[in-house]
Design a protein around this motif. Structure first.
Motif, PDB file in Angstrom:
ATOM      1  N   ALA A  38      15.560  -2.445 -23.728  1.00 45.34           N
ATOM      2  CA  ALA A  38      16.997  -2.301 -23.483  1.00 45.34           C
ATOM      3  C   ALA A  38      17.575  -1.402 -24.566  1.00 45.34           C
ATOM      4  O   ALA A  38      17.341  -1.611 -25.760  1.00 45.34           O
ATOM      5  N   VAL A  39      18.308  -0.389 -24.168  1.00 49.66           N
ATOM      6  CA  VAL A  39      18.848   0.593 -25.105  1.00 49.66           C
ATOM      7  C   VAL A  39      20.369   0.607 -25.009  1.00 49.66           C
ATOM      8  O   VAL A  39      20.931   0.588 -23.913  1.00 49.66           O
ATOM      9  N   GLN A  40      21.016   0.628 -26.139  1.00 47.12           N
ATOM     10  CA  GLN A  40      22.475   0.702 -26.165  1.00 47.12           C
ATOM     11  C   GLN A  40      22.909   1.416 -27.441  1.00 47.12           C
ATOM     12  O   GLN A  40      22.193   1.433 -28.440  1.00 47.12           O
ATOM     13  N   ARG A  41      24.091   1.998 -27.413  1.00 54.23           N
ATOM     14  CA  ARG A  41      24.597   2.759 -28.563  1.00 54.23           C
ATOM     15  C   ARG A  41      25.263   1.854 -29.594  1.00 54.23           C
ATOM     16  O   ARG A  41      25.872   0.848 -29.247  1.00 54.23           O
ATOM     17  N   CYS A  42      25.155   2.253 -30.855  1.00 57.24           N
ATOM     18  CA  CYS A  42      25.987   1.668 -31.915  1.00 57.24           C
ATOM     19  C   CYS A  42      27.352   2.352 -31.900  1.00 57.24           C
ATOM     20  O   CYS A  42      27.500   3.467 -31.396  1.00 57.24           O
ATOM     21  N   ASP A  43      28.338   1.688 -32.481  1.00 53.16           N
ATOM     22  CA  ASP A  43      29.629   2.323 -32.731  1.00 53.16           C
ATOM     23  C   ASP A  43      29.585   2.881 -34.151  1.00 53.16           C
ATOM     24  O   ASP A  43      29.839   2.175 -35.123  1.00 53.16           O
ATOM     25  N   TYR A  44      29.229   4.160 -34.264  1.00 55.80           N
ATOM     26  CA  TYR A  44      29.014   4.754 -35.578  1.00 55.80           C
ATOM     27  C   TYR A  44      30.307   4.924 -36.369  1.00 55.80           C
ATOM     28  O   TYR A  44      30.268   5.281 -37.549  1.00 55.80           O
ATOM     29  N   THR A  45      31.443   4.691 -35.740  1.00 57.75           N
ATOM     30  CA  THR A  45      32.702   4.775 -36.483  1.00 57.75           C
ATOM     31  C   THR A  45      32.925   3.535 -37.336  1.00 57.75           C
ATOM     32  O   THR A  45      33.790   3.526 -38.216  1.00 57.75           O
ATOM     33  N   GLN A  46      32.186   2.455 -37.071  1.00 54.45           N
ATOM     34  CA  GLN A  46      32.308   1.217 -37.830  1.00 54.45           C
ATOM     35  C   GLN A  46      31.259   1.183 -38.950  1.00 54.45           C
ATOM     36  O   GLN A  46      30.184   1.775 -38.839  1.00 54.45           O
ATOM     37  N   SER A  47      31.584   0.492 -40.038  1.00 58.18           N
ATOM     38  CA  SER A  47      30.665   0.394 -41.168  1.00 58.18           C
ATOM     39  C   SER A  47      29.437  -0.432 -40.790  1.00 58.18           C
ATOM     40  O   SER A  47      29.474  -1.239 -39.852  1.00 58.18           O
ATOM     41  N   ILE A  48      28.340  -0.240 -41.536  1.00 56.48           N
ATOM     42  CA  ILE A  48      27.111  -0.975 -41.264  1.00 56.48           C
ATOM     43  C   ILE A  48      27.271  -2.453 -41.606  1.00 56.48           C
ATOM     44  O   ILE A  48      26.861  -3.334 -40.856  1.00 56.48           O
ATOM     45  N   ASP A  49      27.894  -2.736 -42.759  1.00 56.72           N
ATOM     46  CA  ASP A  49      28.043  -4.113 -43.211  1.00 56.72           C
ATOM     47  C   ASP A  49      29.360  -4.709 -42.736  1.00 56.72           C
ATOM     48  O   ASP A  49      30.359  -4.005 -42.550  1.00 56.72           O
ATOM     49  N   ASP A  50      29.354  -6.015 -42.518  1.00 53.93           N
ATOM     50  CA  ASP A  50      30.549  -6.747 -42.123  1.00 53.93           C
ATOM     51  C   ASP A  50      31.532  -6.729 -43.294  1.00 53.93           C
ATOM     52  O   ASP A  50      31.192  -7.193 -44.398  1.00 53.93           O
ATOM     53  N   PRO A  51      32.747  -6.190 -43.119  1.00 51.18           N
ATOM     54  CA  PRO A  51      33.708  -6.160 -44.227  1.00 51.18           C
ATOM     55  C   PRO A  51      33.994  -7.551 -44.798  1.00 51.18           C
ATOM     56  O   PRO A  51      34.253  -7.688 -46.006  1.00 51.18           O
ATOM     57  N   ALA A  52      33.910  -8.599 -43.971  1.00 51.22           N
ATOM     58  CA  ALA A  52      34.174  -9.951 -44.455  1.00 51.22           C
ATOM     59  C   ALA A  52      32.978 -10.565 -45.169  1.00 51.22           C
ATOM     60  O   ALA A  52      33.134 -11.482 -45.976  1.00 51.22           O
ATOM     61  N   ASP A  53      31.782 -10.066 -44.869  1.00 56.43           N
ATOM     62  CA  ASP A  53      30.571 -10.605 -45.484  1.00 56.43           C
ATOM     63  C   ASP A  53      29.533  -9.490 -45.535  1.00 56.43           C
ATOM     64  O   ASP A  53      28.782  -9.280 -44.581  1.00 56.43           O
ATOM     65  N   PRO A  54      29.459  -8.736 -46.648  1.00 58.16           N
ATOM     66  CA  PRO A  54      28.556  -7.580 -46.741  1.00 58.16           C
ATOM     67  C   PRO A  54      27.082  -7.929 -46.549  1.00 58.16           C
ATOM     68  O   PRO A  54      26.261  -7.032 -46.334  1.00 58.16           O
ATOM     69  N   SER A  55      26.712  -9.206 -46.626  1.00 59.00           N
ATOM     70  CA  SER A  55      25.313  -9.576 -46.420  1.00 59.00           C
ATOM     71  C   SER A  55      24.942  -9.583 -44.944  1.00 59.00           C
ATOM     72  O   SER A  55      23.771  -9.706 -44.601  1.00 59.00           O
ATOM     73  N   ARG A  56      25.934  -9.468 -44.044  1.00 61.10           N
ATOM     74  CA  ARG A  56      25.695  -9.482 -42.603  1.00 61.10           C
ATOM     75  C   ARG A  56      25.989  -8.115 -42.014  1.00 61.10           C
ATOM     76  O   ARG A  56      26.736  -7.326 -42.567  1.00 61.10           O
ATOM     77  N   GLY A  57      25.367  -7.837 -40.862  1.00 61.73           N
ATOM     78  CA  GLY A  57      25.703  -6.636 -40.132  1.00 61.73           C
ATOM     79  C   GLY A  57      27.100  -6.728 -39.546  1.00 61.73           C
ATOM     80  O   GLY A  57      27.609  -7.821 -39.266  1.00 61.73           O
ATOM     81  N   ASN A  58      27.731  -5.605 -39.370  1.00 59.95           N
ATOM     82  CA  ASN A  58      29.092  -5.566 -38.842  1.00 59.95           C
ATOM     83  C   ASN A  58      29.055  -5.816 -37.333  1.00 59.95           C
ATOM     84  O   ASN A  58      28.522  -4.998 -36.576  1.00 59.95           O
ATOM     85  N   PRO A  59      29.615  -6.941 -36.869  1.00 55.15           N
ATOM     86  CA  PRO A  59      29.556  -7.224 -35.421  1.00 55.15           C
ATOM     87  C   PRO A  59      30.282  -6.176 -34.583  1.00 55.15           C
ATOM     88  O   PRO A  59      29.946  -5.973 -33.419  1.00 55.15           O
ATOM     89  N   GLN A  60      31.283  -5.514 -35.156  1.00 55.73           N
ATOM     90  CA  GLN A  60      31.991  -4.477 -34.397  1.00 55.73           C
ATOM     91  C   GLN A  60      31.092  -3.266 -34.160  1.00 55.73           C
ATOM     92  O   GLN A  60      31.153  -2.626 -33.110  1.00 55.73           O
ATOM     93  N   ARG A  61      30.255  -2.941 -35.132  1.00 50.29           N
ATOM     94  CA  ARG A  61      29.357  -1.793 -34.997  1.00 50.29           C
ATOM     95  C   ARG A  61      28.285  -2.052 -33.945  1.00 50.29           C
ATOM     96  O   ARG A  61      27.892  -1.161 -33.191  1.00 50.29           O
ATOM     97  N   TYR A  62      27.802  -3.301 -33.896  1.00 51.87           N
ATOM     98  CA  TYR A  62      26.683  -3.631 -33.032  1.00 51.87           C
ATOM     99  C   TYR A  62      27.096  -4.445 -31.801  1.00 51.87           C
ATOM    100  O   TYR A  62      26.243  -5.024 -31.122  1.00 51.87           O
ATOM    101  N   ALA A  63      28.392  -4.486 -31.475  1.00 53.69           N
ATOM    102  CA  ALA A  63      28.877  -5.339 -30.385  1.00 53.69           C
ATOM    103  C   ALA A  63      28.210  -4.998 -29.056  1.00 53.69           C
ATOM    104  O   ALA A  63      27.775  -5.881 -28.303  1.00 53.69           O
ATOM    105  N   ALA A  64      28.096  -3.702 -28.740  1.00 52.43           N
ATOM    106  CA  ALA A  64      27.495  -3.304 -27.454  1.00 52.43           C
ATOM    107  C   ALA A  64      26.024  -3.689 -27.395  1.00 52.43           C
ATOM    108  O   ALA A  64      25.509  -4.096 -26.346  1.00 52.43           O
ATOM    109  N   ILE A  65      25.332  -3.581 -28.520  1.00 50.57           N
ATOM    110  CA  ILE A  65      23.914  -3.943 -28.559  1.00 50.57           C
ATOM    111  C   ILE A  65      23.745  -5.445 -28.337  1.00 50.57           C
ATOM    112  O   ILE A  65      22.849  -5.889 -27.610  1.00 50.57           O
TER     113      ILE A  65
END
Length: 479
Positions: A38-65
């Motif tokens: 299954a292939v889907q795009r990242c939202d490259y306009t969003q940061s890699i890390d979660d602004p609220a918790d830098p130890s986690r991936g940013n859910p906004q960036r990876y929402a489509a995935i």
């Protein structure tokens, strides 16, 4: 992306291979494994890390995935469906795995529904059913189970796109017609959809045209012997239709009723010289719109070139992308009996930068006709692309009406210094030769000197030498 040691991975593999039918597996025996990607795009306009918790991936960036992964899991889980003829089905609720021993052997196995300490014998004369996932909901008495329970469009045909003088020829085979639907097993192909993308500027971070650039070029519906194209005819020329004609095979453009007859090519043959067929059942609608299924029809396999369409709405020197998708006529209800995907299913349109085609001017018939476009070249020309690793400038000028056969193009400064030499066998930045086809009369220069430097503004001279003579000219670069 969790990192795991070799030892851990091997232990996991051993645990997988010690369950169910793998118990009796021996080296050299065949095991069928289904894999889905299954292939889907990242939202490259969003940061890699979660602004609220830098130890986690940013859910906004990876929402489509994440959504894509959830839908894929639902599809994999599938559900119970009516069994096919002679298909073995579970004999108890929850027991979804039917096991049968290799010929002449037997073994014992228990699942989470068997009393502790007890086993059952798996013989070679019939299926014994087990609940290997300890899920009471995954086996239904008398019903078959389908993983990947989802409608699937026909695979896209194999294609060939050939540039010409202010035109591009699209050719494809009939793979979409002879590949059964993986869910229903029917040959449910309906139409080819031809897509075209233009105005590609190679934005940073992209590998090809985005969805917003694709436009539908044409949709051709297939009419075959089960559903022929029916025309009314005026046989006696009295202004009234008095007969009908049935035509097949033929493709009909749904937009403008253009007809596309298959090219008369020999079908593919096997090792013995026999025609390669797919035999299957094909759903169709009769003349009154009533549904039917034609049983045991034969569909020959044809090579690329079976169908041919010419796009003349193009300009020489500009890059275009094409994709041909197959579309089916059925679909599949969802596991809960809802409408699901009963709408028509279409294959994915996609292309990468290397798939782009550039219409080319026809070759000149005599020396003295070569000219440069654009002239003058101005920075940020309409056809310029964003720079990339393989094309550090993204710029080019084109030489039109290049002569037949072998040629050598030399570019000089106004003072006579050699800037660059191009030959008909040299490669362009897209990896294709300067002379892509025998009729290709266009050469491309990426404004890089023979020393690997970006050339400056100024007046440049060129000379083309070939068996037809010598052609000279000049052009202007304004950076």
């Amino acid at each position: 992306n969790e990192e795991r040691s070799d030892a851990s991975t091997k232990a996991d593999f051993r645990s997988i291979c010690s369950v169910g039918p793998f118990l009796d597996w021996r080296p050299g025996e065949k095991i069928d494994i289904e894999v889905a990607l299954a292939v889907q795009r990242c939202d490259y306009t969003q940061s890699i890390d979660d602004p609220a918790d830098p130890s986690r991936g940013n859910p906004q960036r990876y929402a489509a995935i994440v959504r894509n992964a959830i839908e894929t899991q639902k599809t994999f889980r599938g559900g119970p469906v009516a069994a096919r003829p002679d298909e073995a089905t579970p004999d108890a609720i929850g027991r979804e795995s039917g096991l049968i021993a290799a010929p002449g052997t037997s073994y014992e196995l228990a699942d989470c529904r068997d009393p502790e300490g007890s086993t059952r014998v798996v013989n070679d004369n019939g299926y014994t059913w087990f609940d290997l996932d300890c899920n009471y909901c995954t086996g239904s008495v008398g019903l078959g189970r389908r993983s990947w329970l989802a409608a699937a469009p026909p695979p896209n045909p194999h294609t060939r796109f050939t540039p010409g003088d202010q035109q591009v020829t699209l050719e494809w085979d009939n793979r979409s017609e002879y590949t059964p639907d993986p869910s229903s097993g029917l040959l449910d192909f309906k139409a080819y959809r031809l897509w075209k993308a233009s105005n590609f500027t190679r934005p940073v971070g992209t590998s090809g045209p985005g969805d917003e650039l694709w436009a539908l070029l044409a949709e051709f519906e297939l009419f075959d012997e089960n559903r022929p194209l029916i025309d009314s005819l005026d046989t006696d020329q009295d202004g009234r239709f008095d007969a009908i004609s049935r035509t097949w095979p033929i493709l009909l453009n749904a937009q403008n009723h253009q007809r596309l007859l298959p090219v008369d090519l020999p079908p593919l043959t096997g090792a013995g010289g026999d025609t390669v067929f797919t035999i299957g059942d094909r759903p169709y609608l009769d003349e009154r719109g009533a549904p039917h299924v034609a049983r045991g029809i034969k569909v020959p396999h044809y090579p690329v070139g079976r169908y041919r369409f010419v796009d003349r709405n193009v300009l020489n020197g500009f890059v275009y992308f094409y994709s041909i998708a197959g579309k089916d006529s059925t679909g599949q209800r969802d596991v809960n009996g809802g409408r699901g995907t009963l709408a028509e299913q279409e294959g994915r349109r996609a292309a990468v930068e290397g798939d782009g085609v550039v219409p080319q001017a026809s070759q000149g018939l005599r020396a003295g006709q070569v000219y440069v476009v654009p002239n003058p070249y101005r920075g940020r020309a309409q056809w310029d692309l964003s720079p990339s690793a393989s094309d550090p400038t993204g710029t080019h000028v084109d030489f039109f009406n290049m002569p037949n056969g072998a040629w050598t193009l030399r570019i000089f400064t106004i003072s006579g210094d050699l800037v660059q030499t191009l030959r008909h066998t040299d490669l362009q930045v897209n990896g294709r030769p300067q002379q892509e086809t025998p009729e290709d009369g266009q050469a491309t220069w990426n404004l890089i000197s023979r020393n690997g430097q970006d050339v400056a503004s100024g007046i440049y001279m060129f000379s083309v030498q070939s068996g037809l003579g010598t052609s000279q000219g000049r052009f202007v670069l304004i950076r």
